[in-house]
Design a protein around this motif. Structure first.
Motif, PDB file in Angstrom:
ATOM      1  N   ARG A 147     -64.562 -34.596  -1.103  1.00  0.00           N
ATOM      2  CA  ARG A 147     -63.097 -34.614  -1.567  1.00  0.00           C
ATOM      3  C   ARG A 147     -62.544 -35.656  -0.135  1.00  0.00           C
ATOM      4  O   ARG A 147     -62.829 -35.688   1.047  1.00  0.00           O
ATOM      5  CB  ARG A 147     -62.738 -33.628  -0.521  1.00  0.00           C
ATOM      6  N   ILE A 148     -61.542 -36.366  -0.559  1.00  0.00           N
ATOM      7  CA  ILE A 148     -60.783 -37.506   0.597  1.00  0.00           C
ATOM      8  C   ILE A 148     -59.577 -36.142   0.872  1.00  0.00           C
ATOM      9  O   ILE A 148     -58.362 -35.886  -0.514  1.00  0.00           O
ATOM     10  CB  ILE A 148     -60.281 -38.588  -0.737  1.00  0.00           C
ATOM     11  N   VAL A 149     -59.032 -35.887   2.097  1.00  0.00           N
ATOM     12  CA  VAL A 149     -57.739 -35.672   2.428  1.00  0.00           C
ATOM     13  C   VAL A 149     -57.259 -36.014   3.329  1.00  0.00           C
ATOM     14  O   VAL A 149     -57.002 -36.831   3.987  1.00  0.00           O
ATOM     15  CB  VAL A 149     -58.421 -34.387   3.747  1.00  0.00           C
ATOM     16  N   SER A 150     -55.587 -36.441   2.915  1.00  0.00           N
ATOM     17  CA  SER A 150     -55.103 -37.218   3.917  1.00  0.00           C
ATOM     18  C   SER A 150     -54.942 -35.986   4.818  1.00  0.00           C
ATOM     19  O   SER A 150     -54.282 -35.441   4.845  1.00  0.00           O
ATOM     20  CB  SER A 150     -53.724 -37.208   2.527  1.00  0.00           C
ATOM     21  N   ALA A 151     -54.325 -36.634   5.946  1.00  0.00           N
ATOM     22  CA  ALA A 151     -54.173 -36.154   7.300  1.00  0.00           C
ATOM     23  C   ALA A 151     -52.897 -37.004   7.762  1.00  0.00           C
ATOM     24  O   ALA A 151     -52.228 -37.740   7.445  1.00  0.00           O
ATOM     25  CB  ALA A 151     -54.809 -37.018   8.114  1.00  0.00           C
ATOM     26  N   PRO A 152     -51.904 -36.245   8.298  1.00  0.00           N
ATOM     27  CA  PRO A 152     -50.625 -36.488   9.449  1.00  0.00           C
ATOM     28  C   PRO A 152     -50.945 -37.494  10.966  1.00  0.00           C
ATOM     29  O   PRO A 152     -50.123 -38.040  10.457  1.00  0.00           O
ATOM     30  CB  PRO A 152     -50.193 -35.258  10.124  1.00  0.00           C
ATOM     31  N   LEU A 153     -52.625 -36.941  10.721  1.00  0.00           N
ATOM     32  CA  LEU A 153     -52.494 -38.410  12.032  1.00  0.00           C
ATOM     33  C   LEU A 153     -53.196 -39.163  11.245  1.00  0.00           C
ATOM     34  O   LEU A 153     -53.861 -39.564  10.611  1.00  0.00           O
ATOM     35  CB  LEU A 153     -53.381 -37.528  12.213  1.00  0.00           C
ATOM     36  N   PRO A 154     -52.961 -40.568  12.034  1.00  0.00           N
ATOM     37  CA  PRO A 154     -53.585 -41.911  12.260  1.00  0.00           C
ATOM     38  C   PRO A 154     -54.720 -42.258  12.143  1.00  0.00           C
ATOM     39  O   PRO A 154     -55.507 -42.576  13.250  1.00  0.00           O
ATOM     40  CB  PRO A 154     -52.765 -43.043  12.774  1.00  0.00           C
ATOM     41  N   VAL A 155     -55.832 -41.005  10.961  1.00  0.00           N
ATOM     42  CA  VAL A 155     -57.369 -40.781  11.653  1.00  0.00           C
ATOM     43  C   VAL A 155     -58.140 -42.031  10.445  1.00  0.00           C
ATOM     44  O   VAL A 155     -57.655 -41.756   9.199  1.00  0.00           O
ATOM     45  CB  VAL A 155     -57.390 -39.710  12.219  1.00  0.00           C
ATOM     46  N   GLY A 156     -59.304 -42.215  10.402  1.00  0.00           N
ATOM     47  CA  GLY A 156     -60.678 -41.813   9.553  1.00  0.00           C
ATOM     48  C   GLY A 156     -61.590 -41.194   9.682  1.00  0.00           C
ATOM     49  O   GLY A 156     -62.123 -41.660  10.549  1.00  0.00           O
ATOM     50  N   LEU A 157     -61.509 -40.006   9.301  1.00  0.00           N
ATOM     51  CA  LEU A 157     -62.823 -38.847   9.557  1.00  0.00           C
ATOM     52  C   LEU A 157     -63.641 -38.950   8.973  1.00  0.00           C
ATOM     53  O   LEU A 157     -63.070 -38.339   7.833  1.00  0.00           O
ATOM     54  CB  LEU A 157     -62.568 -38.023  10.929  1.00  0.00           C
ATOM     55  N   GLY A 158     -64.920 -38.538   9.378  1.00  0.00           N
ATOM     56  CA  GLY A 158     -66.250 -38.183   8.030  1.00  0.00           C
ATOM     57  C   GLY A 158     -66.521 -36.746   8.562  1.00  0.00           C
ATOM     58  O   GLY A 158     -66.982 -36.998   9.648  1.00  0.00           O
ATOM     59  N   PHE A 159     -66.745 -36.076   7.259  1.00  0.00           N
ATOM     60  CA  PHE A 159     -66.993 -34.309   7.708  1.00  0.00           C
ATOM     61  C   PHE A 159     -68.326 -34.493   6.785  1.00  0.00           C
ATOM     62  O   PHE A 159     -67.892 -34.970   5.478  1.00  0.00           O
ATOM     63  CB  PHE A 159     -66.001 -34.133   7.826  1.00  0.00           C
ATOM     64  N   PRO A 160     -68.837 -33.275   6.538  1.00  0.00           N
ATOM     65  CA  PRO A 160     -69.474 -33.252   5.670  1.00  0.00           C
ATOM     66  C   PRO A 160     -69.152 -33.006   3.967  1.00  0.00           C
ATOM     67  O   PRO A 160     -68.366 -32.101   5.014  1.00  0.00           O
ATOM     68  CB  PRO A 160     -70.368 -31.758   5.473  1.00  0.00           C
ATOM     69  N   GLY A 161     -69.353 -34.157   3.429  1.00  0.00           N
ATOM     70  CA  GLY A 161     -69.000 -33.318   1.704  1.00  0.00           C
ATOM     71  C   GLY A 161     -66.974 -33.663   2.365  1.00  0.00           C
ATOM     72  O   GLY A 161     -66.422 -33.520   1.024  1.00  0.00           O
ATOM     73  N   LEU A 162     -66.325 -33.788   3.115  1.00  0.00           N
ATOM     74  CA  LEU A 162     -65.250 -34.337   3.203  1.00  0.00           C
ATOM     75  C   LEU A 162     -64.892 -35.649   4.339  1.00  0.00           C
ATOM     76  O   LEU A 162     -65.178 -35.671   5.098  1.00  0.00           O
ATOM     77  CB  LEU A 162     -64.554 -33.530   3.479  1.00  0.00           C
ATOM     78  N   THR A 163     -63.424 -36.310   3.612  1.00  0.00           N
ATOM     79  CA  THR A 163     -63.301 -37.500   4.265  1.00  0.00           C
ATOM     80  C   THR A 163     -61.705 -37.206   4.747  1.00  0.00           C
ATOM     81  O   THR A 163     -60.923 -36.952   4.164  1.00  0.00           O
ATOM     82  CB  THR A 163     -63.528 -39.142   4.103  1.00  0.00           C
ATOM     83  N   TYR A 164     -61.301 -37.446   5.631  1.00  0.00           N
ATOM     84  CA  TYR A 164     -60.292 -37.004   6.370  1.00  0.00           C
ATOM     85  C   TYR A 164     -59.181 -38.511   6.294  1.00  0.00           C
ATOM     86  O   TYR A 164     -59.771 -39.004   8.275  1.00  0.00           O
ATOM     87  CB  TYR A 164     -60.144 -36.280   8.028  1.00  0.00           C
ATOM     88  N   VAL A 165     -58.321 -38.904   6.113  1.00  0.00           N
ATOM     89  CA  VAL A 165     -57.445 -40.305   6.859  1.00  0.00           C
ATOM     90  C   VAL A 165     -56.585 -40.065   6.934  1.00  0.00           C
ATOM     91  O   VAL A 165     -55.218 -39.623   5.842  1.00  0.00           O
ATOM     92  CB  VAL A 165     -58.117 -40.625   5.504  1.00  0.00           C
ATOM     93  N   GLY A 166     -56.207 -41.245   7.316  1.00  0.00           N
ATOM     94  CA  GLY A 166     -54.584 -41.639   7.219  1.00  0.00           C
ATOM     95  C   GLY A 166     -53.727 -41.161   6.604  1.00  0.00           C
ATOM     96  O   GLY A 166     -53.961 -41.911   5.765  1.00  0.00           O
TER      97      GLY A 166
END
Ligand SMILES: [Zn+2]
Length: 661
Positions: free
Chosen positions: A238-257
């Motif tokens: 999953r690619i999840v959009s973040a309110p924060l200016p980040v680019g982070l990897g989690f198991p099965g998921l990335t969290y991107v600003g």
């Protein structure tokens, strides 16, 4: 982007493992009520830690432990700071039931966990669940979210539904690993058709038009790494959009600003990097005892591999940039790779990402493509679902290649620094068969063992040879059929080494990485000062040291000069710059360029027409630290580049040296 992800034990300052060992898999059944708009969260977590004497964990300071039961009976705990301890009943397999509640901090609080109108961010390592030190966990997580938002967590989505304005979702993970991470936001959800694993985007509404391209790109990267390493380890990506200016990897998921997602590099290089972290970092976790290998390996097989797809030159340019950035690192800030944990500042990136990636590049040259890929696959098969360190990597590559690699890993991981090479005397002789070239290659102690590529230019063309060196003084000789004209060591930048000043035109990082740098601000009006101070803070890797304009004459320390155009014209003569700075055209509102003074000390000049022009540099300029110069029209970089480089000390002209026999 902030890429820092550390295990909970490091972040919360837990020095050693508790009684629950790293190989114990602990089951958590978590039930959550979440109200993103006011940040309220209520959690019930049922934990089965297995047999043991004590359960010890850390909790985020904003979370209160309201009720504690063991096997349905009220139980006691002790607490010191944010560390909690519970004594477990003897010889049993108890169920501990925690009831927790609190208010997730607002984004402005700068906490690890954040909540607001744009969403909720609860990373697993932020201590919002009672997770024992060093334990690996299996979980089931039920979440109810109000406020018209959707929640998404690491783990497989089992079911989701909306009823009465409340979103319900259940996630499960049977991949023993890190605690769940939970995100919520006003998300639109899309998913790929027919791909395995399922790829999904959870995007803020304005990003929905980008969803299709992201789904396709992510599916292609999953396929690529499946084929290279072994089967993708999770049920979905999953690619999840973040309110924060980040680019982070989690198991099965990335969290991107959400501001980063529209940028082209994100869907290419950065997405490949995040997808690959599902193998390196999440699929095989990092054993931090001897440093973090995962960023270097991910950088090499994602960022670098994509450059290699583009051709020999783009790949070489990336290696040269890594060398160039490394050469800007003052030796006092250099560290061995075994000390790299995560990216806390630019200096750590230069070592932990770039040098480590370069080490994998040299390893691949050393053992060859087949053994390199074989080693990666072996390492994956052996350590997936576990944590592993550099030693485990070494063993895998030794097995795949049949070669002992202790010397290689020792010299590149345990020593700080890099080889510094130069050429000594040389001799060219005519022989019965043709020509013979002798040349000395010198390196500063401690000597590295290096397989050096050499280019020999002869009257007949260019020949590439290899030579292994391992001492401070090495005498190489070559037989050639045609008359030699020149020799160049490492023409393609295949060896990680410290470049010399002649090979390194100044770049901004020479100044921004150096803790000795003095900052001088010269503005005609007082409004210039605030943005100038803020810019200095953002540019420099260590806290700025401000000095008066007289420091411009101080010649032996690196200097950051932030001036408006008028003041710069006045200071220019005092700077006694070796090279004339770039002239700004009429359209340009600001410029930054790095220079070296006659005595070798470096200067970074930032000029802007006025305070407004300077303010527009605050966000973009720090991204250009690898450049020698950048010219701005407003906040847009209109031109940038690195000053031209000379041939350097590893080039030697040979044609004048011919001796007749
Ligand atoms: Zn990474």
């Amino acid at each position: 982007m902030n890429k820092l992800r550390l295990p909970v034990t490091l972040l919360l300052g837990l020095a050693c493992a508790g009684f629950v060992s790293a190989e114990t898999v602990v089951q958590h059944d978590v039930d959550i009520d979440l109200s993103p708009t006011n940040g309220r969260i209520e959690i019930v977590d049922r934990v089965r830690p297995g047999a043991g004497q004590e359960y010890r964990f850390a909790l985020a300071p904003w979370l209160a432990l309201r009720d504690l039961r063991i096997n349905d009976q009220p139980a006691a705990y002790s607490r010191a700071g944010n560390i909690y301890r519970i004594t477990l009943p003897n010889g049993a397999d108890p169920e501990i039931r925690f009831e927790l509640g609190g208010s997730i901090p607002a984004p402005s609080a700068g906490d690890l966990s954040q909540s607001g109108n744009d969403g909720v961010y609860l990373p697993g390592y932020a201590g919002w669940l009672p997770v024992g030190t060093a334990e690996r966990i299996d979980f089931s997580l039920k979440v109810r979210v109000s406020g018209g938002m959707r929640a998404v967590a690491t783990g497989r989505l089992i079911e989701a539904q909306n009823s009465d304005g409340v979103y319900h979702a259940t996630f499960e993970s049977h991949w023993p690993g890190e605690p769940p991470s939970l995100f919520a936001g006003p998300y639109e959800v899309n998913q790929s058709q027919g791909s395995t694993p399922v790829v999904q985007t959870y995007f803020h509404p304005e990003l929905e038009p980008l969803s299709k391209a992201y789904l396709e790109a992510a599916a292609a990267y999953v396929t690529r790494y499946d084929a290279l390493i072994g089967t993708y380890p999770f049920d979905d990506f999953r690619i999840v959009s973040a309110p924060l200016p980040v680019g982070l990897g989690f198991p099965g998921l990335t969290y991107v600003g959400r501001e980063v997602l529209p940028l082209p590099f994100m869907r290419k290089r950065s997405l490949a990097h995040e997808v690959l972290h599902n193998w390196w970092g999440n699929g095989v976790a990092v054993d931090y005892a001897d440093g973090n290998w995962a960023e270097g390996l991910t950088t090499y097989l994602a960022d670098y591999a994509l450059s290699e797809d583009d051709g020999i030159e783009p790949a070489r340019t990336m290696r040269l940039k890594w060398l160039r950035d490394y050469s800007a690192l003052p030796p006092t800030r250099d560290r061995p790779l075994t000390e790299f944990i995560g990216k806390q500042h630019d200096a750590a990136q230069v070592i932990g990402y770039n040098k480590a990636a370069f080490v994998f590049h040299m390893l691949r040259r050393e053992i060859g493509e087949t053994a390199f890929v074989g080693g990666l696959r072996l390492f994956w098969q052996r350590h997936r679902q576990r944590s592993a360190g550099w030693d485990d990597l070494r063993r895998a590559f030794e097995e795949s290649s049949g070669v002992a690699l202790g010397w290689f890993f020792e010299q590149w991981l345990e020593r700080p620094g890099a080889p510094l090479l130069s050429l000594g005397a040389h001799r060219v002789e005519q022989t019965a068969q043709g020509y013979r070239v002798e040349i000395e290659v010198l390196q500063k102690a401690p000597a590295y063992r290096l397989k050096l590529p050499l280019q020999l230019v002869t009257l007949d063309g260019v020949e590439t040879r290899h030579a292994t060196i391992d001492s401070a003084l090495n005498r190489l000789d070559f037989e050639l059929a045609a008359r030699p004209l020149a020799l160049q060591i490492d023409p393609g930048s295949e060896i990680f080494r410290r470049l010399t000043a002649a090979e390194t035109p100044p770049i901004m990082r020479d100044i921004t990485l150096d803790p000795e740098t003095l900052t001088v601000i010269a503005g005609s009006d007082s409004e210039f000062r605030d943005p100038a101070r803020e810019l200095a803070g953002r540019l420099l890797d260590t806290p700025p040291k401000f000095a008066g304009a007289e420091a411009v004459r101080e010649q032996d320390r690196p200097l950051l000069l932030i001036a408006d155009s008028d003041q710069f014209e006045k200071l220019r003569r005092e700077l006694e710059l070796e090279t004339a700075p770039q002239r700004m055209s009429a359209r340009q509102t600001a410029a930054a360029w790095a220079l070296r003074r006659a005595n070798g000390s470096t200067v970074l000049v930032v000029t802007a027409r006025d305070a407004g022009g300077l303010r527009q540099l605050l966000r973009p300029l720090p991204h250009y630290a690898s450049q020698s110069y950048v010219l701005f029209e407003g906040s847009r970089a209109a031109d940038k580049g690195i000053w031209p480089v000379s041939r350097g000390p590893l080039y030697r002209a040979l044609d004048a040296a011919l001796r007749q026999p």
